[in-house]
Design an enzyme around this catalytic site. Structure first.
Site, PDB file in Angstrom:
ATOM      1  N   CYS A   1       0.827  -1.210   0.000  1.00 30.47           N
ATOM      2  CA  CYS A   1       0.000   0.000   0.000  1.00 30.47           C
ATOM      3  C   CYS A   1       0.860   1.259   0.000  1.00 30.47           C
ATOM      4  CB  CYS A   1      -0.929  -0.018   1.215  1.00 30.47           C
ATOM      5  SG  CYS A   1      -1.977   1.450   1.301  1.00 30.47           S
TER       6      CYS A   1
ATOM      7  N   CYS B   1      -0.437   4.129   2.111  1.00 28.47           N
ATOM      8  CA  CYS B   1      -0.177   3.996   3.552  1.00 28.47           C
ATOM      9  C   CYS B   1       1.304   4.233   3.868  1.00 28.47           C
ATOM     10  CB  CYS B   1      -0.516   2.590   4.054  1.00 28.47           C
ATOM     11  SG  CYS B   1      -1.959   1.845   3.322  1.00 28.47           S
ATOM     12  N   ASP B   2       2.192   3.664   3.071  1.00 31.12           N
ATOM     13  CA  ASP B   2       3.601   3.598   3.469  1.00 31.12           C
ATOM     14  C   ASP B   2       4.551   4.438   2.612  1.00 31.12           C
ATOM     15  OD1 ASP B   2       2.814   1.792   5.388  1.00 31.12           O
ATOM     16  OD2 ASP B   2       3.130   0.053   4.113  1.00 31.12           O
TER      17      ASP B   2
END
Ligand code: NDP
Length: 323
Positions: free
Chosen positions: A137, A140-141
């Protein structure tokens, strides 16, 4: 075998399920959440979370899910450590589900929040380096790889969107695809090819994720899908974007799904085509897939469930009065 009866039965315990439970409990629906094999869902396998609103400092995914669970319990939700293996939706409300414990669950409304899981390549190093350079992701990261070298694996919309997203943080993004044409929509391809920060690498698959001395991802071992030749690519972060699999096995033939297996809901709502059955979170959303959007649709499911129950209970009351 025990039978558990509730006005609101929720299957799944990610942000969608817990948010539905918090709203449902506060509306007096005494929800039961059947948590499934991975209580807390996908966030329990991530580390730092920086994009869930309300927290100025970085928080940990498992901690966030623990808080959501406790919050749902504080307002009156019952948690069941069980996994639903069978559902019966054929006769309308109340709906029946059976857990692998053998217990039976009966709910006047059913909220499906079973989520989705990223597909992985299944090659050496991938699992071990999860959270240490390997992720599924970018939204997200990606932030954690500011100014670093990153790669995205895949050729669909997700991969191209993730590569484009990563250019916000990195000037050196490689898109690794197993063929020489992308599957993604043309408009996304145009943006990708226009970006000077992205280099496509065709006809390659990752055969191994290799760690460095610091225990984090150091390089990828690549295999050419045409010649079979092996090569390496040094990167700090690698994002596997080869699709997601929604957890909809239980509902096959019972609820309509799209070609990728996601539950189909009435646009802009969590309503399925069975009155009283609602779907929220990643199980019905292949586009946004964020904890905060899952929580939002969980809330919507609870609000619609409350309205459905009010109508149902009114009709039952009228029927009794007419006898
Ligand atoms: P897709 O299934 O569309 O694409 C998966 C990609 O990964 C393909 O390019 C595939 O290669 C590649 N792949 C699959 N398995 C492997 C493997 N083992 N090794 C290497 N490569 C592999 O998944 P997406 O997540 O991209 O999209 C899922 C759905 O969600 C689609 O319908 C998509 O359109 C939609 N979506 C829409 C968005 C939007 O509208 N903004 C954003 C994101 C997704 P190959 O091409 O060779 O099969």
């Amino acid at each position: 075998m025990t039978t558990h009866t509730t006005r609101m039965l929720i299957i799944g315990s990610g942000p969608a399920g817990y948010s539905a439970a918090i709203y449902g409990a506060r509306a007096g629906m005494q929800p039961i959440v059947v948590q499934g094999i991975q209580p807390g869902g996908q966030l329990t396998i991530t580390t730092d979370v920086e994009n869930y609103p309300g927290f100025a400092d970085v928080i940990q995914g498992p901690w966030l899910m623990e808080q959501m669970q406790k919050q749902a319990e504080h307002v009156g939700t019952r948690m069941m450590w069980d996994t639903i293996v069978e559902v019966d939706l054929a006769n309308g409300s109340p709906f029946r589900a059976v857990g692998d414990s053998g217990d039976e669950y009966i709910g006047d409304v059913l909220v499906i929040a079973t989520g989705a899981q990223a597909k992985w390549l299944g090659v050496p190093g991938e699992q071990e380096l999860g959270g240490k350079g390997v992720s599924a992701c970018a939204t997200c990261d990606g932030f954690f790889y500011r100014g670093k070298k990153v790669a995205v694996i895949g050729g669909g919309n997700t991969a191209v969107e993730e590569a484009l997203y990563l250019t916000n943080h990195s000037d050196d993004v490689t898109l690794i695809h197993r063929r020489d044409t992308l599957r993604s929509e043309k408009i996304l391809q145009d943006r990708l090819f226009a970006s000077e920060k992205i280099t496509p690498l065709w006809n390659k698959t990752v055969s191994r994720f290799v760690k460095g001395e610091n225990g984090k991802l150091h390089h990828l071992e690549l295999r050419d899908t045409v010649t079979g030749e092996l090569s390496t690519l040094e990167v700090d972060g690698a994002f596997v974007a080869i699709g997601h699999a929604p957890a909809t096995e239980l509902f096959k033939g019972k609820l309509p799904t799209d070609e990728s297996g996601y539950l189909i809901v009435e646009p802009g709502t969590p309503k399925t085509n069975i009155p009283g059955v609602f779907a929220c979170g990643d199980v019905m959303d292949h586009t946004y897939r964020q904890a905060v959007t899952a929580a939002g649709t969980g809330c919507m499911a609870a609000l619609d469930a409350e309205r459905f129950l009010a109508t149902l209970e009114h009709a039952r009351h009228e029927a009794v009065a007419a006898e």
